[in-house]
Motif scaffolding. Structure first.
Motif, PDB file in Angstrom:
ATOM      1  N   LEU A 249       0.892  -1.304  -0.063  1.00  0.00           N
ATOM      2  CA  LEU A 249       0.085  -0.104  -0.183  1.00  0.00           C
ATOM      3  C   LEU A 249       0.624   1.319  -0.010  1.00  0.00           C
ATOM      4  O   LEU A 249       0.471   2.381  -0.414  1.00  0.00           O
ATOM      5  CB  LEU A 249      -0.874  -0.024   1.262  1.00  0.00           C
ATOM      6  CG  LEU A 249      -2.026  -0.980   1.096  1.00  0.00           C
ATOM      7  CD1 LEU A 249      -2.914  -0.747   2.331  1.00  0.00           C
ATOM      8  CD2 LEU A 249      -2.733  -1.148  -0.008  1.00  0.00           C
ATOM      9  N   GLN A 250       1.992   1.111   0.362  1.00  0.00           N
ATOM     10  CA  GLN A 250       3.029   2.188   0.313  1.00  0.00           C
ATOM     11  C   GLN A 250       4.371   2.065   0.325  1.00  0.00           C
ATOM     12  O   GLN A 250       4.754   1.213   1.259  1.00  0.00           O
ATOM     13  CB  GLN A 250       2.748   3.258   1.455  1.00  0.00           C
ATOM     14  CG  GLN A 250       3.414   4.499   1.605  1.00  0.00           C
ATOM     15  CD  GLN A 250       3.627   5.473   0.626  1.00  0.00           C
ATOM     16  OE1 GLN A 250       2.421   5.758  -0.069  1.00  0.00           O
ATOM     17  NE2 GLN A 250       4.865   5.736   0.078  1.00  0.00           N
ATOM     18  N   ASN A 251       5.327   2.519  -0.561  1.00  0.00           N
ATOM     19  CA  ASN A 251       6.692   2.324  -0.318  1.00  0.00           C
ATOM     20  C   ASN A 251       7.361   3.022   0.788  1.00  0.00           C
ATOM     21  O   ASN A 251       6.932   4.257   0.917  1.00  0.00           O
ATOM     22  CB  ASN A 251       7.310   2.789  -1.853  1.00  0.00           C
ATOM     23  CG  ASN A 251       8.721   2.630  -1.740  1.00  0.00           C
ATOM     24  OD1 ASN A 251       9.424   1.673  -1.600  1.00  0.00           O
ATOM     25  ND2 ASN A 251       9.412   3.772  -1.638  1.00  0.00           N
ATOM     26  N   GLU A 252       7.906   2.313   1.538  1.00  0.00           N
ATOM     27  CA  GLU A 252       8.748   2.911   2.667  1.00  0.00           C
ATOM     28  C   GLU A 252       8.037   3.781   3.526  1.00  0.00           C
ATOM     29  O   GLU A 252       7.921   5.275   3.411  1.00  0.00           O
ATOM     30  CB  GLU A 252       9.959   3.563   2.013  1.00  0.00           C
ATOM     31  CG  GLU A 252      10.972   2.688   1.383  1.00  0.00           C
ATOM     32  CD  GLU A 252      12.264   3.083   0.972  1.00  0.00           C
ATOM     33  OE1 GLU A 252      12.604   4.250   0.872  1.00  0.00           O
ATOM     34  OE2 GLU A 252      13.156   2.291   0.833  1.00  0.00           O
ATOM     35  N   PRO A 253       6.946   3.616   4.179  1.00  0.00           N
ATOM     36  CA  PRO A 253       5.888   4.266   4.670  1.00  0.00           C
ATOM     37  C   PRO A 253       6.307   5.054   5.820  1.00  0.00           C
ATOM     38  O   PRO A 253       5.786   6.044   6.249  1.00  0.00           O
ATOM     39  CB  PRO A 253       4.794   3.227   5.239  1.00  0.00           C
ATOM     40  CG  PRO A 253       5.404   2.002   5.310  1.00  0.00           C
ATOM     41  CD  PRO A 253       6.454   2.091   4.246  1.00  0.00           C
ATOM     42  N   HIS A 254       7.538   4.590   6.500  1.00  0.00           N
ATOM     43  CA  HIS A 254       8.019   5.773   7.477  1.00  0.00           C
ATOM     44  C   HIS A 254       9.366   6.553   6.792  1.00  0.00           C
ATOM     45  O   HIS A 254      10.284   6.888   7.718  1.00  0.00           O
ATOM     46  CB  HIS A 254       8.744   4.618   8.713  1.00  0.00           C
ATOM     47  CG  HIS A 254       7.741   4.424   9.416  1.00  0.00           C
ATOM     48  ND1 HIS A 254       7.714   3.699  10.526  1.00  0.00           N
ATOM     49  CD2 HIS A 254       6.336   4.948   9.522  1.00  0.00           C
ATOM     50  CE1 HIS A 254       6.611   3.681  11.299  1.00  0.00           C
ATOM     51  NE2 HIS A 254       5.817   4.414  10.590  1.00  0.00           N
ATOM     52  N   HIS A 255       9.374   6.881   5.519  1.00  0.00           N
ATOM     53  CA  HIS A 255      10.257   7.643   4.931  1.00  0.00           C
ATOM     54  C   HIS A 255       9.721   8.748   3.977  1.00  0.00           C
ATOM     55  O   HIS A 255       9.055   8.402   2.959  1.00  0.00           O
ATOM     56  CB  HIS A 255      11.235   6.747   4.028  1.00  0.00           C
ATOM     57  CG  HIS A 255      12.465   7.539   3.643  1.00  0.00           C
ATOM     58  ND1 HIS A 255      13.220   8.378   4.262  1.00  0.00           N
ATOM     59  CD2 HIS A 255      12.741   7.800   2.135  1.00  0.00           C
ATOM     60  CE1 HIS A 255      14.035   9.227   3.118  1.00  0.00           C
ATOM     61  NE2 HIS A 255      13.731   8.745   2.211  1.00  0.00           N
ATOM     62  N   GLU A 256       9.507  10.009   4.534  1.00  0.00           N
ATOM     63  CA  GLU A 256       9.092  11.110   3.559  1.00  0.00           C
ATOM     64  C   GLU A 256      10.291  11.735   3.152  1.00  0.00           C
ATOM     65  O   GLU A 256      11.209  12.211   3.621  1.00  0.00           O
ATOM     66  CB  GLU A 256       8.179  12.052   4.528  1.00  0.00           C
ATOM     67  CG  GLU A 256       6.851  11.488   5.259  1.00  0.00           C
ATOM     68  CD  GLU A 256       6.264  12.500   6.179  1.00  0.00           C
ATOM     69  OE1 GLU A 256       5.584  13.541   5.591  1.00  0.00           O
ATOM     70  OE2 GLU A 256       6.464  12.454   7.312  1.00  0.00           O
ATOM     71  N   ALA A 257      10.038  12.157   1.638  1.00  0.00           N
ATOM     72  CA  ALA A 257      11.384  12.438   1.033  1.00  0.00           C
ATOM     73  C   ALA A 257      10.891  13.514   0.048  1.00  0.00           C
ATOM     74  O   ALA A 257       9.822  13.920  -0.187  1.00  0.00           O
ATOM     75  CB  ALA A 257      11.931  11.125   0.177  1.00  0.00           C
ATOM     76  N   ALA A 258      12.066  14.140  -0.541  1.00  0.00           N
ATOM     77  CA  ALA A 258      11.647  15.355  -1.690  1.00  0.00           C
ATOM     78  C   ALA A 258      11.737  14.445  -2.948  1.00  0.00           C
ATOM     79  O   ALA A 258      12.029  14.841  -4.069  1.00  0.00           O
ATOM     80  CB  ALA A 258      12.964  16.047  -1.703  1.00  0.00           C
ATOM     81  N   TYR A 259      10.789  13.597  -3.017  1.00  0.00           N
ATOM     82  CA  TYR A 259      10.442  12.712  -4.244  1.00  0.00           C
ATOM     83  C   TYR A 259       9.155  12.039  -3.737  1.00  0.00           C
ATOM     84  O   TYR A 259       8.594  12.076  -2.569  1.00  0.00           O
ATOM     85  CB  TYR A 259      11.505  11.827  -4.695  1.00  0.00           C
ATOM     86  CG  TYR A 259      11.951  10.695  -3.761  1.00  0.00           C
ATOM     87  CD1 TYR A 259      11.262   9.495  -3.533  1.00  0.00           C
ATOM     88  CD2 TYR A 259      13.149  10.942  -3.200  1.00  0.00           C
ATOM     89  CE1 TYR A 259      11.895   8.530  -2.479  1.00  0.00           C
ATOM     90  CE2 TYR A 259      13.731  10.050  -2.464  1.00  0.00           C
ATOM     91  CZ  TYR A 259      13.067   8.892  -2.133  1.00  0.00           C
ATOM     92  OH  TYR A 259      13.367   7.776  -1.028  1.00  0.00           O
ATOM     93  N   PRO A 260       8.478  11.575  -4.905  1.00  0.00           N
ATOM     94  CA  PRO A 260       7.042  10.888  -4.305  1.00  0.00           C
ATOM     95  C   PRO A 260       7.207   9.847  -2.902  1.00  0.00           C
ATOM     96  O   PRO A 260       8.183   9.102  -3.177  1.00  0.00           O
ATOM     97  CB  PRO A 260       6.480  10.205  -5.525  1.00  0.00           C
ATOM     98  CG  PRO A 260       7.383  10.822  -6.729  1.00  0.00           C
ATOM     99  CD  PRO A 260       8.560  11.342  -6.142  1.00  0.00           C
ATOM    100  N   SER A 261       6.420  10.528  -1.885  1.00  0.00           N
ATOM    101  CA  SER A 261       6.584   9.395  -0.912  1.00  0.00           C
ATOM    102  C   SER A 261       5.585   9.842   0.128  1.00  0.00           C
ATOM    103  O   SER A 261       4.592  10.765  -0.190  1.00  0.00           O
ATOM    104  CB  SER A 261       7.968  10.028  -0.032  1.00  0.00           C
ATOM    105  OG  SER A 261       7.900  11.124   0.176  1.00  0.00           O
ATOM    106  N   MET A 262       5.110   9.048   1.007  1.00  0.00           N
ATOM    107  CA  MET A 262       4.128   9.391   2.033  1.00  0.00           C
ATOM    108  C   MET A 262       4.454   8.578   3.241  1.00  0.00           C
ATOM    109  O   MET A 262       4.737   7.497   3.384  1.00  0.00           O
ATOM    110  CB  MET A 262       2.817   9.038   1.464  1.00  0.00           C
ATOM    111  CG  MET A 262       1.540   9.472   2.312  1.00  0.00           C
ATOM    112  SD  MET A 262      -0.138   8.916   1.292  1.00  0.00           S
ATOM    113  CE  MET A 262      -0.177   7.316   1.700  1.00  0.00           C
TER     114      MET A 262
ATOM    115  N   GLY B  76      15.213  12.585  -8.080  1.00  0.00           N
ATOM    116  CA  GLY B  76      15.361  13.384  -6.768  1.00  0.00           C
ATOM    117  C   GLY B  76      15.638  12.279  -5.552  1.00  0.00           C
ATOM    118  O   GLY B  76      15.839  12.685  -4.466  1.00  0.00           O
ATOM    119  N   GLY B  77      16.045  10.918  -5.853  1.00  0.00           N
ATOM    120  CA  GLY B  77      16.464  10.111  -4.966  1.00  0.00           C
ATOM    121  C   GLY B  77      17.767   9.659  -5.058  1.00  0.00           C
ATOM    122  O   GLY B  77      18.771  10.830  -5.038  1.00  0.00           O
TER     123      GLY B  77
END
Length: 478
Positions: free
Chosen positions: A228-241, A375-376
């Motif tokens: 449901l979410q890639n790396e859900p504990h990592h908010e970044a300056a690219y698509p993330s949540m 951005g990654g």
């Protein structure tokens, strides 16, 4: 009463052993049978051998007392889904646009063909943009506030053709889909970068995932599983949540699974999809009994923590599966020999001995500058490197690490028991659906090492230099 001297008794035992072995070989010869043959493929740290087939060895009467790898096919563990990597937008663009047709076909066959290549059988695909996207951020519906404009037209340009070619080469190919972010209008903050799912959007996000699964199925590319979410504990300056375990459990049980069921979708749902260092996250999701009913298992990345975390989750919920869904090599670790050992030790042997049903590395292909990026990671390494100037393809250490498993372990194989000695001869073994056995062994020590493999009362000897990997295959019926 006279006693037979010990020396004479030892000689009699030796003669008896030799006669028994000779008799066994004679019986095989009389019956027109050869001693059971074992095929061998080896990769060495000095790159003098790269997944190179070696002369076959043969099982014979068990003997000796050196380090012994016992293979027991009666002790069975998880069933395997496969091995592979991710055809990110960047990877697919390179393969589709920077290789001429002949080189593209050669590369794809070496990646996916089970007989002439390494038979990769699993892909992890971003749902929309990730940090490896050629032309910036996108989702399948970037206009608020419904899904009337949902479209996978972006993927039809080059991603879908590459995926279809992979599936044609290996029809059993399984795809795991993963969003890096829902559409920005579904999130707090209104950005693809960071934030959370808006409290009013879980139903819309579930509908979005339904549309994705349906659209790919219509293209002949069924989605085997989603997270449901890639790396859900990592908010970044690219698509993330950001998505916490309680939010994930609620999304699964209240929205995603009911909508999948209503639409006849049997795609599996995996929890977590982040690093080994937080095993409590998937445990928390699975501890919710209503969510657990609809979760096939947990997905992990390799960038923090230890592979043993997979076993912690298995022990807490042994009825649920484990998948290792992402790990990337990079310029931070350029040494082939070091990477061969670490990746085999942790991502193939370690991951599967800790219950992984599938293993997918990160980018399938990147260019000579570790991109194109969005951005990654700026130093990541693909399974292969495509030179955008010359069209030359370099097969990196990840190709050979994956190949030692994917070429020989078929979908539906079961992991079986094998002796493994930490930092010495480490191993993992599988029994394929056709009954053949595949044993992968790593000399994780610093010296050349001779060892014995024993199966069904017979054995063979082999010697590996330090850091070398071997895959042994044989008919399980000997």
């Amino acid at each position: 009463m006279s006693r037979v001297p010990r020396a004479r008794r030892r000689m009699a035992l030796v003669v008896s052993f030799v006669l028994a072995a000779a008799t066994a070989c004679g019986l095989l010869a009389e019956q027109g049978l050869a001693a059971p043959a074992v095929q061998v493929w080896v990769t060495t740290g000095d790159q003098s051998k790269l997944l190179q087939q070696q002369p076959s060895v043969h099982f014979g009467p068990d003997h000796g007392s050196e380090t012994t790898v016992d293979v027991d096919e009666d002790a069975t563990y998880q069933t395997m889904d496969g091995f592979g990597a991710a055809f990110t937008d960047s990877s697919a663009w390179l393969v589709a646009n920077k290789l001429d047709p002949a080189r593209r076909d050669e590369l794809m066959a070496k990646l996916f063909a089970p007989d002439t290549g390494i038979g990769l059988s699993m892909l992890r695909e971003p749902i929309g943009a990730s940090d490896f996207t050629v032309n910036g951020d996108y989702t399948y519906d970037d206009t608020c506030c419904d899904l009337n404009d949902f479209s996978i037209a972006h993927d039809r340009k080059y991603l879908l053709p590459v995926l279809k070619q992979a599936k044609a080469l290996n029809p059993g190919l399984k795809i795991i889909g993963t969003p890096w972010s829902p559409p920005a209008w579904m999130k707090t903050g209104g950005s693809l970068h960071g934030g959370r799912l808006d409290p009013g959007s879980p139903g819309l996000f579930a509908d979005y995932l339904v549309r994705y699964v349906q659209a790919y199925a219509a293209e002949g590319l069924p989605i085997a599983a989603i997270t449901l979410q890639n790396e859900p504990h990592h908010e970044a300056a690219y698509p993330s949540m950001r998505m916490d375990p309680g939010e994930q459990a609620a999304l699964i049980k209240n929205e995603v699974r009911p909508k999948f069921k209503a639409n006849g979708i049997d795609t599996r749902i995996l929890a977590w999809d982040h690093n080994w260092n937080e095993p409590n996250y998937p445990v928390d999701v699975l501890d919710d009994p209503a969510a657990k009913r609809f979760v096939a298992g947990s997905a992990f990345h390799c960038y923090d923590g230890d592979v043993g975390a997979q076993n912690q989750v298995h022990q807490a919920h042994p009825d649920k599966g484990i998948w290792l869904t992402e790990c990337s090599g990079g310029q931070w670790a350029p040494d082939f020999a070091h990477n061969l050992k670490w990746q085999t030790q942790n991502l193939i042997i370690g991951a599967t001995r800790n219950w992984a049903k599938g293993v997918t590395f990160w980018n399938m292909a990147l260019d000579q500058n570790h991109g194109p990026t969005n951005g990654g990671c700026s130093k990541c390494r693909g399974v292969v490197t495509v030179d955008t100037g010359s069209g030359k393809v370099d097969y990196n250490v990840e190709y050979y690490v994956l190949g030692h498993a994917s070429k020989f372990v078929r979908q539906g194989a079961q992991r079986i028991d094998s002796s493994s000695y930490p930092n010495d001869i480490e191993s993992v073994a599988f029994k394929n659906p056709d009954g053949s056995i595949a044993l992968l062994a790593l000399n994780a020590g610093t010296q050349e090492k001779s060892f014995k493999v024993r199966h069904n009362g017979q054995s063979f000897d082999y010697t590996l230099p330090p850091g070398a990997v071997a895959t042994f295959t044989w008919n399980g019926a000997h």
